[in-house]
Design a protein around this motif. Structure first.
Motif, PDB file in Angstrom:
ATOM      1  N   TYR A 218       0.740  -1.203  -0.018  1.00 54.20           N
ATOM      2  CA  TYR A 218      -0.176  -0.128   0.032  1.00 54.20           C
ATOM      3  C   TYR A 218       0.785   1.201  -0.092  1.00 54.20           C
ATOM      4  CZ  TYR A 218      -3.114   3.582   1.433  1.00 54.20           C
ATOM      5  OH  TYR A 218      -3.878   4.722   1.572  1.00 54.20           O
ATOM      6  N   LYS A 219       0.419   2.100  -0.780  1.00 53.10           N
ATOM      7  CA  LYS A 219       1.212   3.683  -0.543  1.00 53.10           C
ATOM      8  C   LYS A 219       0.244   4.658  -0.944  1.00 53.10           C
ATOM      9  CE  LYS A 219       5.557   5.339  -2.136  1.00 53.10           C
ATOM     10  NZ  LYS A 219       6.667   5.531  -2.853  1.00 53.10           N
ATOM     11  N   GLU A 220       0.258   5.460   0.359  1.00 49.13           N
ATOM     12  CA  GLU A 220      -0.734   6.571   0.465  1.00 49.13           C
ATOM     13  C   GLU A 220      -0.443   7.662  -0.874  1.00 49.13           C
ATOM     14  OE1 GLU A 220      -2.365   7.039   3.505  1.00 49.13           O
ATOM     15  OE2 GLU A 220      -3.550   8.134   2.104  1.00 49.13           O
ATOM     16  N   GLY A 221      -1.587   7.962  -1.396  1.00 51.79           N
ATOM     17  CA  GLY A 221      -1.672   8.937  -2.444  1.00 51.79           C
ATOM     18  C   GLY A 221      -1.302   8.271  -3.702  1.00 51.79           C
ATOM     19  N   VAL A 222      -1.209   7.077  -4.049  1.00 50.12           N
ATOM     20  CA  VAL A 222      -0.810   6.276  -5.315  1.00 50.12           C
ATOM     21  C   VAL A 222      -2.248   5.697  -5.670  1.00 50.12           C
ATOM     22  CG1 VAL A 222       0.595   4.971  -6.477  1.00 50.12           C
ATOM     23  CG2 VAL A 222       1.496   6.291  -4.900  1.00 50.12           C
TER      24      VAL A 222
ATOM     25  N   ALA B 288       1.812  -2.292 -10.282  1.00 53.01           N
ATOM     26  CA  ALA B 288       2.966  -2.183 -11.145  1.00 53.01           C
ATOM     27  C   ALA B 288       4.221  -1.891 -10.556  1.00 53.01           C
ATOM     28  CB  ALA B 288       2.640  -1.396 -12.504  1.00 53.01           C
ATOM     29  N   ALA B 289       4.130  -0.973  -9.631  1.00 53.95           N
ATOM     30  CA  ALA B 289       5.136  -0.579  -8.687  1.00 53.95           C
ATOM     31  C   ALA B 289       5.766  -1.784  -7.886  1.00 53.95           C
ATOM     32  CB  ALA B 289       5.057   0.550  -8.012  1.00 53.95           C
ATOM     33  N   TYR B 290       4.802  -2.471  -7.454  1.00 57.94           N
ATOM     34  CA  TYR B 290       5.026  -3.691  -6.544  1.00 57.94           C
ATOM     35  C   TYR B 290       5.786  -4.814  -7.304  1.00 57.94           C
ATOM     36  CZ  TYR B 290       4.402  -6.162  -2.056  1.00 57.94           C
ATOM     37  OH  TYR B 290       4.776  -6.827  -0.687  1.00 57.94           O
TER      38      TYR B 290
END
Ligand SMILES: O=C(O)[C@H](O)[C@@H](O)[C@H](O)[C@H](O)COP(=O)(O)O
Length: 238
Positions: free
Chosen positions: A105-109, A116-118
């Motif tokens: 999890y990432k805030e604001g994304v 995809a980033a993971y």
């Protein structure tokens, strides 16, 4: 493989032993151990055990990389966060460097962007041929595993390792490792117990192949091992 235990405590003890042994083996072999944690209620007792002195001391926590199998797309301090649960019960109590922990999890994304980033992060940390050493999973009463829910598109994913989507039945986004990535794992261990799991467990293990209805049927490691640790209650229809 299926192992049936008389009680939940014995399942959790077995799972803790598998965790500890897999960590030792992987660290000896290649210098680090990669594990994917699961949410839900079933692994809580395992995390508690791993945080006790007995296991804490057996394991070289500085060489463990922690990923997640799935996450509810909620802030990291939210009651429904699988990450929050793992921190509270296990990760805050063991000497593991923060940079070795990879919450889903990432805030604001946007969840799709973070999926995809993971995947990129998995490749960076584990290499293009990435495999997770130990994939811990649970199974829902409906036969779902990770966030692979019945009748969802993500069940048909063939390429992406991580996917995020809106789960209408729960009115929230979910982010999950996909079956093609989960099946690359060296060891997949499904922990599930209690009467409520019995009908789905029967269908998953003994029913016709119908993964759209029972997504846990997608678990089929390419080169690794699949182990179900269940109690007699969950196994009563087998
Ligand atoms: O975030 C989640 O919901 C989980 O990762 C999910 O896949 C869970 O493992 C099963 O639903 C089993 O949950 P229980 O252990 O609570 O039965």
């Amino acid at each position: 493989m299926l192992k049936i235990f008389p009680s939940q405590e014995e399942i959790l003890r077995k799972a803790a032993e598998i965790f500890s042994q897999s960590a030792k083996d992987a660290i000896k072999e290649k210098g680090y151990f990669s594990v994917s944690l699961t949410g839900g209620s079933s692994p809580k007792g395992l995390y508690q055990l791993l945080a006790t002195d007995e296991y804490k001391k057996q394991i070289d926590w500085s060489k463990i990389l922690v990923f997640w199998g799935d996450e509810r797309w909620v802030p990291l301090d939210h009651e429904l966060s699988n990450t929050k649960m793992a921190y509270e019960i296990l990760l805050n109590h063991v000497p593991i460097p923060q940079e070795n922990i990879f919450p889903m999890y990432k805030e604001g994304v946007k969840p799709e962007v973070y999926a995809a980033a993971y995947e990129t992060q998995l490749k960076e940390k584990l290499g293009d041929d990435a495999t997770i050493d130990l994939m811990l999973l649970g199974m829902g009463d409906d036969g779902h595993t990770a966030s692979l829910f019945p009748q969802t598109e993500v069940l048909n994913e063939e390429k992406a390792w991580v996917s995020a989507y809106y789960l209408n039945s729960q009115e929230m986004y979910r982010i999950t490792l996909t079956a093609p990535f989960i099946n690359r794992a060296k060891n997949i261990v499904v922990i599930t117990f209690g009467d409520a799991k019995a009908p789905a467990l029967k269908q998953v293990l003994k029913g016709e192949y119908d993964p759209a209805t029972y997504p846990s049927q997608l678990l089929d490691p390419v080169n690794g091992e699949l182990l179900y640790l269940v109690d007699q209650k969950a196994a009563k229809f087998l």
